[in-house]
Design an enzyme around this catalytic site. Structure first.
Site, mmCIF file in Angstrom:
data_model
loop_
_atom_site.group_PDB
_atom_site.id
_atom_site.type_symbol
_atom_site.label_atom_id
_atom_site.label_comp_id
_atom_site.label_asym_id
_atom_site.label_seq_id
_atom_site.Cartn_x
_atom_site.Cartn_y
_atom_site.Cartn_z
ATOM 1 N N LYS A 148 0.829 -1.215 0.000
ATOM 2 C CA LYS A 148 0.000 0.000 0.000
ATOM 3 C C LYS A 148 0.863 1.265 0.000
ATOM 4 O O LYS A 148 0.603 2.196 -0.753
ATOM 5 C CB LYS A 148 -0.916 0.053 1.244
ATOM 6 N N ARG B 151 -9.300 1.087 8.808
ATOM 7 C CA ARG B 151 -8.799 -0.230 9.227
ATOM 8 C C ARG B 151 -9.894 -1.053 9.926
ATOM 9 O O ARG B 151 -9.693 -2.208 10.214
ATOM 10 C CB ARG B 151 -7.739 0.004 10.267
ATOM 11 N N ARG C 162 11.472 -6.229 4.943
ATOM 12 C CA ARG C 162 11.278 -4.802 4.658
ATOM 13 C C ARG C 162 12.312 -3.916 5.376
ATOM 14 O O ARG C 162 12.570 -4.063 6.552
ATOM 15 C CB ARG C 162 9.871 -4.396 5.087
ATOM 16 N N ARG D 196 11.623 -1.392 10.656
ATOM 17 C CA ARG D 196 10.617 -0.893 11.587
ATOM 18 C C ARG D 196 10.492 -1.822 12.792
ATOM 19 O O ARG D 196 10.564 -3.034 12.634
ATOM 20 C CB ARG D 196 9.268 -0.803 10.867
ATOM 21 N N ARG E 50 -0.082 -8.298 13.828
ATOM 22 C CA ARG E 50 -0.583 -7.347 12.824
ATOM 23 C C ARG E 50 -1.428 -8.080 11.770
ATOM 24 O O ARG E 50 -2.447 -7.562 11.313
ATOM 25 C CB ARG E 50 0.577 -6.601 12.172
#
Ligand code: AMP
Length: 241
Positions: free
Chosen positions: A27, A102, A141, A174, A185
Protein backbone atom coordinates in the site's frame (compact mmCIF):
# COMPACT_ATOMS: atom_id res chain seq x y z
CA UNK A 1 -29.52 19.36 -5.39
CA UNK A 2 -27.92 19.11 -1.93
CA UNK A 3 -25.16 21.46 -0.89
CA UNK A 4 -22.74 18.52 -0.86
CA UNK A 5 -23.70 17.47 -4.40
CA UNK A 6 -23.21 21.02 -5.71
CA UNK A 7 -19.80 21.13 -4.10
CA UNK A 8 -18.94 17.77 -5.66
CA UNK A 9 -19.61 19.14 -9.14
CA UNK A 10 -16.98 21.80 -8.58
CA UNK A 11 -14.34 19.33 -7.53
CA UNK A 12 -11.61 18.40 -9.95
CA UNK A 13 -8.87 15.84 -9.61
CA UNK A 14 -8.65 12.17 -8.88
CA UNK A 15 -10.68 12.39 -5.65
CA UNK A 16 -10.38 10.05 -2.67
CA UNK A 17 -8.61 6.73 -3.15
CA UNK A 18 -8.62 4.03 -0.46
CA UNK A 19 -5.86 1.41 -0.60
CA UNK A 20 -6.78 -1.68 1.39
CA UNK A 21 -4.58 -4.65 2.09
CA UNK A 22 -2.67 -6.52 4.74
CA UNK A 23 0.53 -5.07 6.18
CA UNK A 24 3.20 -5.70 3.55
CA UNK A 25 0.80 -5.82 0.60
CA UNK A 26 2.45 -2.75 -0.96
CA UNK A 27 0.00 0.00 0.00
CA UNK A 28 2.74 2.47 0.98
CA UNK A 29 4.76 1.90 -2.19
CA UNK A 30 1.72 2.32 -4.45
CA UNK A 31 0.39 5.29 -2.47
CA UNK A 32 3.62 7.19 -3.08
CA UNK A 33 3.38 6.55 -6.84
CA UNK A 34 -0.26 7.70 -6.92
CA UNK A 35 0.73 10.79 -4.93
CA UNK A 36 3.34 11.72 -7.51
CA UNK A 37 1.19 11.04 -10.57
CA UNK A 38 -1.99 12.78 -9.44
CA UNK A 39 -0.51 15.50 -7.23
CA UNK A 40 -2.55 14.45 -4.22
CA UNK A 41 -1.19 13.61 -0.76
CA UNK A 42 -0.68 10.15 0.66
CA UNK A 43 -2.46 10.08 4.00
CA UNK A 44 -0.95 7.25 6.03
CA UNK A 45 -2.38 6.87 9.51
CA UNK A 46 0.59 4.61 10.36
CA UNK A 47 3.07 7.40 9.45
CA UNK A 48 0.97 9.97 11.33
CA UNK A 49 0.85 7.74 14.42
CA UNK A 50 4.62 7.09 14.28
CA UNK A 51 5.15 10.85 14.10
CA UNK A 52 2.99 11.37 17.21
CA UNK A 53 4.88 8.62 19.02
CA UNK A 54 8.26 10.15 18.08
CA UNK A 55 7.11 13.59 19.24
CA UNK A 56 5.65 12.07 22.43
CA UNK A 57 2.35 13.89 22.01
CA UNK A 58 -0.66 12.90 24.16
CA UNK A 59 -2.04 11.04 21.19
CA UNK A 60 1.28 9.28 20.63
CA UNK A 61 1.38 8.18 24.26
CA UNK A 62 -2.10 6.71 23.91
CA UNK A 63 -1.17 4.85 20.72
CA UNK A 64 2.32 3.55 21.42
CA UNK A 65 1.52 0.36 23.33
CA UNK A 66 -1.00 -0.84 20.78
CA UNK A 67 1.47 -0.21 17.98
CA UNK A 68 4.34 -1.95 19.73
CA UNK A 69 2.39 -5.17 20.02
CA UNK A 70 0.93 -4.90 16.52
CA UNK A 71 -2.70 -4.28 17.56
CA UNK A 72 -4.91 -1.59 16.14
CA UNK A 73 -5.03 1.76 17.89
CA UNK A 74 -8.58 2.51 19.18
CA UNK A 75 -10.88 4.12 16.61
CA UNK A 76 -11.48 7.28 18.67
CA UNK A 77 -7.73 8.00 18.86
CA UNK A 78 -7.29 7.52 15.10
CA UNK A 79 -10.37 9.62 14.30
CA UNK A 80 -9.15 12.44 16.54
CA UNK A 81 -5.79 12.38 14.78
CA UNK A 82 -7.17 12.42 11.24
CA UNK A 83 -9.81 15.06 12.05
CA UNK A 84 -9.48 17.99 9.66
CA UNK A 85 -6.84 16.31 7.45
CA UNK A 86 -9.27 15.90 4.53
CA UNK A 87 -9.97 19.63 4.54
CA UNK A 88 -6.30 20.66 4.29
CA UNK A 89 -5.45 22.69 1.16
CA UNK A 90 -3.22 19.95 -0.27
CA UNK A 91 -6.21 17.56 -0.25
CA UNK A 92 -8.46 19.75 -2.42
CA UNK A 93 -8.05 17.52 -5.51
CA UNK A 94 -8.12 14.22 -3.66
CA UNK A 95 -5.94 12.06 -1.43
CA UNK A 96 -4.67 8.51 -1.14
CA UNK A 97 -5.62 6.79 2.09
CA UNK A 98 -3.02 4.24 3.10
CA UNK A 99 -3.85 2.16 6.18
CA UNK A 100 -7.17 3.87 6.81
CA UNK A 101 -9.95 2.82 7.27
CA UNK A 102 -8.80 -0.23 9.23
CA UNK A 103 -12.13 -1.13 10.90
CA UNK A 104 -15.76 -1.03 9.79
CA UNK A 105 -16.60 1.86 12.18
CA UNK A 106 -13.72 3.88 10.64
CA UNK A 107 -15.08 3.09 7.17
CA UNK A 108 -18.57 4.24 8.15
CA UNK A 109 -17.27 7.51 9.56
CA UNK A 110 -15.20 8.04 6.42
CA UNK A 111 -18.28 7.52 4.25
CA UNK A 112 -20.10 10.24 6.16
CA UNK A 113 -17.14 12.61 6.11
CA UNK A 114 -16.62 12.27 2.36
CA UNK A 115 -20.29 12.84 1.72
CA UNK A 116 -20.24 15.89 3.94
CA UNK A 117 -17.24 17.31 2.06
CA UNK A 118 -18.93 16.75 -1.28
CA UNK A 119 -16.67 13.99 -2.55
CA UNK A 120 -17.95 11.16 -4.73
CA UNK A 121 -17.52 7.66 -3.23
CA UNK A 122 -13.83 6.73 -3.05
CA UNK A 123 -12.02 4.48 -5.48
CA UNK A 124 -11.35 1.44 -3.28
CA UNK A 125 -8.59 -0.94 -4.28
CA UNK A 126 -7.77 -4.05 -2.32
CA UNK A 127 -4.28 -5.49 -2.79
CA UNK A 128 -4.83 -9.18 -2.06
CA UNK A 129 -1.85 -11.27 -0.98
CA UNK A 130 -0.82 -14.79 -0.04
CA UNK A 131 0.06 -15.16 3.68
CA UNK A 132 3.56 -16.62 3.12
CA UNK A 133 4.53 -13.92 0.66
CA UNK A 134 3.36 -11.33 3.17
CA UNK A 135 5.62 -12.79 5.84
CA UNK A 136 8.61 -12.61 3.49
CA UNK A 137 7.78 -9.06 2.52
CA UNK A 138 7.40 -7.91 6.10
CA UNK A 139 10.47 -9.63 7.53
CA UNK A 140 12.56 -8.36 4.58
CA UNK A 141 11.28 -4.80 4.66
CA UNK A 142 13.76 -1.97 5.19
CA UNK A 143 13.15 1.73 4.73
CA UNK A 144 15.15 4.91 4.44
CA UNK A 145 14.54 7.14 7.47
CA UNK A 146 15.45 10.20 5.38
CA UNK A 147 13.46 9.92 2.12
CA UNK A 148 10.98 7.17 3.06
CA UNK A 149 11.89 4.86 0.17
CA UNK A 150 10.99 1.25 0.89
CA UNK A 151 13.21 -1.75 0.03
CA UNK A 152 13.05 -5.48 0.58
CA UNK A 153 16.26 -7.43 1.17
CA UNK A 154 14.79 -10.47 -0.64
CA UNK A 155 12.69 -8.89 -3.36
CA UNK A 156 13.95 -5.35 -4.02
CA UNK A 157 17.37 -4.99 -2.40
CA UNK A 158 19.27 -1.69 -2.54
CA UNK A 159 22.31 -1.55 -4.84
CA UNK A 160 24.67 -1.37 -1.83
CA UNK A 161 23.88 -3.51 1.20
CA UNK A 162 21.92 -1.61 3.84
CA UNK A 163 22.17 1.81 2.16
CA UNK A 164 19.51 3.90 0.41
CA UNK A 165 20.03 4.17 -3.38
CA UNK A 166 18.77 7.76 -3.35
CA UNK A 167 20.77 9.37 -0.54
CA UNK A 168 23.07 6.70 0.92
CA UNK A 169 21.38 6.81 4.35
CA UNK A 170 21.62 3.56 6.37
CA UNK A 171 18.32 1.69 6.04
CA UNK A 172 16.26 0.78 9.09
CA UNK A 173 13.89 -2.04 10.07
CA UNK A 174 10.62 -0.89 11.59
CA UNK A 175 10.20 -2.05 15.18
CA UNK A 176 6.88 -3.65 14.35
CA UNK A 177 8.38 -5.73 11.53
CA UNK A 178 9.61 -8.34 14.05
CA UNK A 179 8.04 -11.78 13.60
CA UNK A 180 5.93 -11.92 16.80
CA UNK A 181 4.56 -8.44 16.15
CA UNK A 182 4.00 -9.26 12.48
CA UNK A 183 1.79 -12.21 13.46
CA UNK A 184 -0.36 -9.93 15.62
CA UNK A 185 -0.58 -7.35 12.82
CA UNK A 186 -1.76 -10.04 10.41
CA UNK A 187 -4.33 -11.25 12.97
CA UNK A 188 -5.64 -7.69 13.35
CA UNK A 189 -5.88 -7.48 9.58
CA UNK A 190 -7.83 -10.73 9.21
CA UNK A 191 -10.25 -10.03 12.05
CA UNK A 192 -10.73 -6.27 11.86
CA UNK A 193 -9.69 -5.00 8.44
CA UNK A 194 -10.93 -7.77 6.11
CA UNK A 195 -14.50 -6.85 7.05
CA UNK A 196 -13.74 -3.37 5.65
CA UNK A 197 -13.19 -4.99 2.24
CA UNK A 198 -16.55 -6.70 2.61
CA UNK A 199 -18.15 -3.38 3.58
CA UNK A 200 -16.93 -1.74 0.37
CA UNK A 201 -17.78 -4.78 -1.75
CA UNK A 202 -21.34 -4.55 -0.54
CA UNK A 203 -21.68 -0.92 -1.56
CA UNK A 204 -20.18 -1.68 -4.99
CA UNK A 205 -17.03 0.41 -4.81
CA UNK A 206 -14.56 -2.34 -4.77
CA UNK A 207 -11.66 -3.43 -7.00
CA UNK A 208 -9.49 -6.38 -6.06
CA UNK A 209 -5.96 -6.67 -7.48
CA UNK A 210 -3.49 -9.52 -7.06
CA UNK A 211 -0.87 -7.86 -4.85
CA UNK A 212 1.70 -10.63 -5.26
CA UNK A 213 2.59 -9.57 -8.80
CA UNK A 214 5.55 -7.25 -9.53
CA UNK A 215 4.86 -3.74 -8.19
CA UNK A 216 5.05 -2.19 -11.70
CA UNK A 217 2.16 -4.33 -12.95
CA UNK A 218 0.02 -3.28 -10.00
CA UNK A 219 0.91 0.37 -10.49
CA UNK A 220 -0.15 0.18 -14.15
CA UNK A 221 -3.56 -1.21 -13.19
CA UNK A 222 -4.00 1.33 -10.43
CA UNK A 223 -3.26 4.16 -12.85
CA UNK A 224 -5.90 2.87 -15.28
CA UNK A 225 -8.49 2.76 -12.47
CA UNK A 226 -7.53 6.18 -11.16
CA UNK A 227 -7.37 7.75 -14.64
CA UNK A 228 -10.97 6.73 -15.20
CA UNK A 229 -11.88 8.85 -12.18
CA UNK A 230 -10.43 11.93 -13.84
CA UNK A 231 -12.96 11.53 -16.62
CA UNK A 232 -15.89 10.59 -14.43
CA UNK A 233 -15.72 6.93 -15.56
CA UNK A 234 -16.44 5.51 -12.10
CA UNK A 235 -19.48 7.61 -11.34
CA UNK A 236 -22.04 4.97 -12.18
CA UNK A 237 -20.29 2.01 -10.50
CA UNK A 238 -21.36 2.74 -6.99
CA UNK A 239 -23.06 5.03 -4.59
CA UNK A 240 -22.65 5.01 -0.86
CA UNK A 241 -26.21 5.08 0.24
P1 AMP B 1 0.94 0.82 9.21
O1 AMP B 1 2.17 1.63 9.01
O2 AMP B 1 -0.21 1.26 8.38
O3 AMP B 1 1.20 -0.67 9.09
O4 AMP B 1 0.47 1.06 10.74
C1 AMP B 1 1.33 0.76 11.84
C2 AMP B 1 0.50 0.58 13.09
O5 AMP B 1 -0.22 1.78 13.38
C3 AMP B 1 -0.57 -0.51 13.02
O6 AMP B 1 -0.06 -1.78 13.32
C4 AMP B 1 -1.57 -0.02 14.06
O7 AMP B 1 -1.10 -0.27 15.36
C5 AMP B 1 -1.53 1.49 13.86
N1 AMP B 1 -2.52 2.00 12.87
C6 AMP B 1 -2.26 2.57 11.66
N2 AMP B 1 -3.38 2.95 11.06
C7 AMP B 1 -4.40 2.61 11.88
C8 AMP B 1 -5.81 2.73 11.81
N3 AMP B 1 -6.42 3.29 10.74
N4 AMP B 1 -6.53 2.25 12.87
C9 AMP B 1 -5.95 1.69 13.94
N5 AMP B 1 -4.62 1.54 14.07
C10 AMP B 1 -3.84 1.99 13.05
Amino acid sequence: MSEAAEHHREREGVGPIVLLGAPGAGKGTQAKLLERRYGVPQISTGDMLRHHVAQKTDLGLQAVEYMQRGSLVPDDVVMRMIQGRFRAPDAARGFVLDGFPRTVPQAEILTEKLKHLGWPPPLVVYLAMDYNILLQRLTGRRSCPKCGRIYNIYLQPPAHDGLCDVDGTPLITRKDDREDVIKERLRAFVEETRPVAKYYRQVGLFHKLDGSRPPDAITAELFVLADSRLHGGEEETGTVA
